[in-house]
Design a protein around this motif. Structure first.
Motif, PDB file in Angstrom:
ATOM      1  N   SER A 166      -6.046  -0.223   3.645  1.00  0.00           N
ATOM      2  CA  SER A 166      -5.316   0.728   4.483  1.00  0.00           C
ATOM      3  C   SER A 166      -4.878   1.925   3.646  1.00  0.00           C
ATOM      4  O   SER A 166      -4.086   2.743   4.074  1.00  0.00           O
ATOM      5  N   ASP A 215      -3.334  -1.440  -5.782  1.00  0.00           N
ATOM      6  CA  ASP A 215      -2.747  -1.892  -4.523  1.00  0.00           C
ATOM      7  C   ASP A 215      -3.494  -3.159  -4.164  1.00  0.00           C
ATOM      8  O   ASP A 215      -4.628  -3.107  -3.707  1.00  0.00           O
ATOM      9  N   THR A 242       0.835  -1.199   0.000  1.00  0.00           N
ATOM     10  CA  THR A 242       0.000   0.000   0.000  1.00  0.00           C
ATOM     11  C   THR A 242       0.870   1.250   0.000  1.00  0.00           C
ATOM     12  O   THR A 242       0.631   2.193  -0.768  1.00  0.00           O
ATOM     13  N   ASP A 255      -7.514  -4.964  -1.705  1.00  0.00           N
ATOM     14  CA  ASP A 255      -7.377  -5.754  -0.477  1.00  0.00           C
ATOM     15  C   ASP A 255      -8.557  -5.418   0.433  1.00  0.00           C
ATOM     16  O   ASP A 255      -8.751  -4.269   0.788  1.00  0.00           O
TER      17      ASP A 255
HETATM   18 MG   LIG Z   1      -2.003  -3.060   1.956  1.00  0.00          MG
END
Ligand SMILES: [Mg+2]
Ligand SMILES: Nc1ncnc2c1ncn2[C@@H]1O[C@H](COP(=O)(O)OP(=O)(O)O)[C@@H](O)[C@H]1O
Length: 386
Positions: free
Chosen positions: A42, A131, A15, A38
């Motif tokens: 995050s 990501d 990330t 994901d």
């Molecule tokens: Mg990540």
């Protein structure tokens, strides 16, 4: 549109590196979207901006999005689940079983594909940065069309799966009309295959592997690379993150010297793919400023949006004996794999994973004469049957 996907073991800094890359590309004036696939998002935290299930503007030229499965399912999968349900009930399955099966494996990941397809078709952004979830899930995502096909072949045994065939059989035998759900399924499959084409086109898409100089992480990175090659995706960079600086501190001495060992191993394993190093920042990396400084250290010698490497994973040469096919699979071991050929398909079995590789059509009636593993290449000799 250019697509760059970051993958690697959980926690290595995917990330962070994906966000840093997006920031740098956006600064160069390209309209850039960074998306997180994901489920444990995050990206909002890394960027310091609350993102949502649709693209949100973060700063000039920079957009962010966190895919939300439920949101996307609602948006994209409407009638299909219902169709699968009627198909399975027709096949005599109990309702509960049918309910279970009507959620096709990979459906969640599939929603990410549909977003990619939409952005690509609409030319909505110059660059799309993905990501992604940890390696295993990414591989599932990337091989999704095949996975879904093999699953459907199981669901409709005895036929080579083709969406058209299934449709006409249903019409003939059950009288179930080609309803909306069925059409949706067909559109969906076409889109999934289209996205796979886009992602495996080295002129459009690159995969970058993020790793740390640690044993388990390096192992996973190497394995991931083999499978990505096997699936035909172009890996154009390896980013080694969280490298500790030299110190006299006794507590870290062993750790630092083992990092050095793994840095060498990474060089040996991945060269000539460009390998970029990122130092441990001595703190967690949040916010645009810190990410920007990380992006400077990653891409000192490289343009982040460029295709950094595009060596062909496949080389085909004709010779007197027949045809030699060289497949770049750097981390295969002679002992590790088995090879079989059926028509134009090569089946490579590594551990408990199997993969079909397609040879050019002319290889269809050729025989597998011998195979060898040399310097990172699986070399196969094929010749006409006598
Ligand atoms: Mg990540
Ligand atoms: N170079 C670095 N130096 C220090 N901390 C880092 C560095 N790269 C990442 N981190 C931190 O490590 C944690 C995991 O990083 P993250 O990018 O979320 O990994 P992943 O997406 O692979 O799970 C985060 O808290 C992040 O701030």
């Amino acid at each position: 549109m250019r697509i760059i996907l970051f993958t690697g073991k959980g926690g290595v800094g995917k990330t962070t590196v994906a966000a840093a890359t997006a920031i740098k590309i956006a600064k160069q004036g390209l309209k850039t979207l960074v998306v997180s696939t994901d489920p444990a998002h995050s990206l909002s935290d890394a960027l310091g901006v609350q993102l949502g299930p649709e693209a949100t503007e973060v700063s000039k030229n920079l957009w962010g999005q966190e895919f939300d499965v439920y949101y996307s399912m609602k948006k994209y999968w409407g009638n299909m689940r219902q169709l699968m349900l009627s198909l399975f009930k027709f096949k005599g399955l109990k309702k509960v079983v049918a309910e279970e099966l009507s959620v096709i494996p990979g459906m969640e990941e599939g929603t990410a594909f549909l977003w990619i397809e939409k952005y690509y078709r609409e030319k909505a952004f110059d660059v799309l940065i993905i990501d992604s979830a940890p390696t295993g899930e990414t591989l599932t995502l990337l091989s999704l069309p095949q996975v879904m096909k093999s699953w459907l072949t199981k669901a409709f045994p005895g036929q080579k799966f083709a969406i058209k065939t299934v449709g006409s059989i249903m019409r003939r035998t059950a009288g179930i009309p080609l309803d909306k759900g069925y059409e949706e399924l067909e559109v969906l499959f076409n889109k999934l295959e289209r996205v796979q084409e886009i992602l495996s086109d080295p002129k459009i898409s690159s995969i970058r592997i993020v790793a740390n100089p640690e044993r388990m992480v390096v192992q996973e990175a190497k394995r991931a690379y083999t499978y990505l090659q096997l699936y035909g995706f172009n890996v154009d960079g390896v980013i080694v993150n969280r490298i500790l600086p030299d110190t006299e501190n006794d507590f870290f001495k062993n750790y630092i010297s083992s990092q050095k060992k793994y840095l060498e191993e990474i060089d040996e394993s991945f060269s000539p793919i460009p390998i970029m190093h990122v130092k441990h920042q001595g703190q967690e990396v949040f916010g645009l400023d810190l990410l920007k400084s990380i992006s400077e250290s990653i891409y000192q010698k490289h343009n982040p949006e460029a295709i950094l490497f595009d060596e062909k994973p496949y080389i085909i040469e004709e010779s007197k004996e027949g045809v030699t096919v060289k497949i770049r699979l750097p981390f295969l071991n002679e002992k590790d794999f088995q090879l079989e050929k059926f028509g134009d398909e090569l089946i490579i079995t590594i551990g408990n994973q199997r993969k079909n590789l397609f040879l050019p059509k002319f290889a269809n009636f050729m025989k597998l004469r011998q195979h060898d593993y040399q310097e990172g290449y699986l070399i196969i000799l094929l010749s006409n049957q006598k």
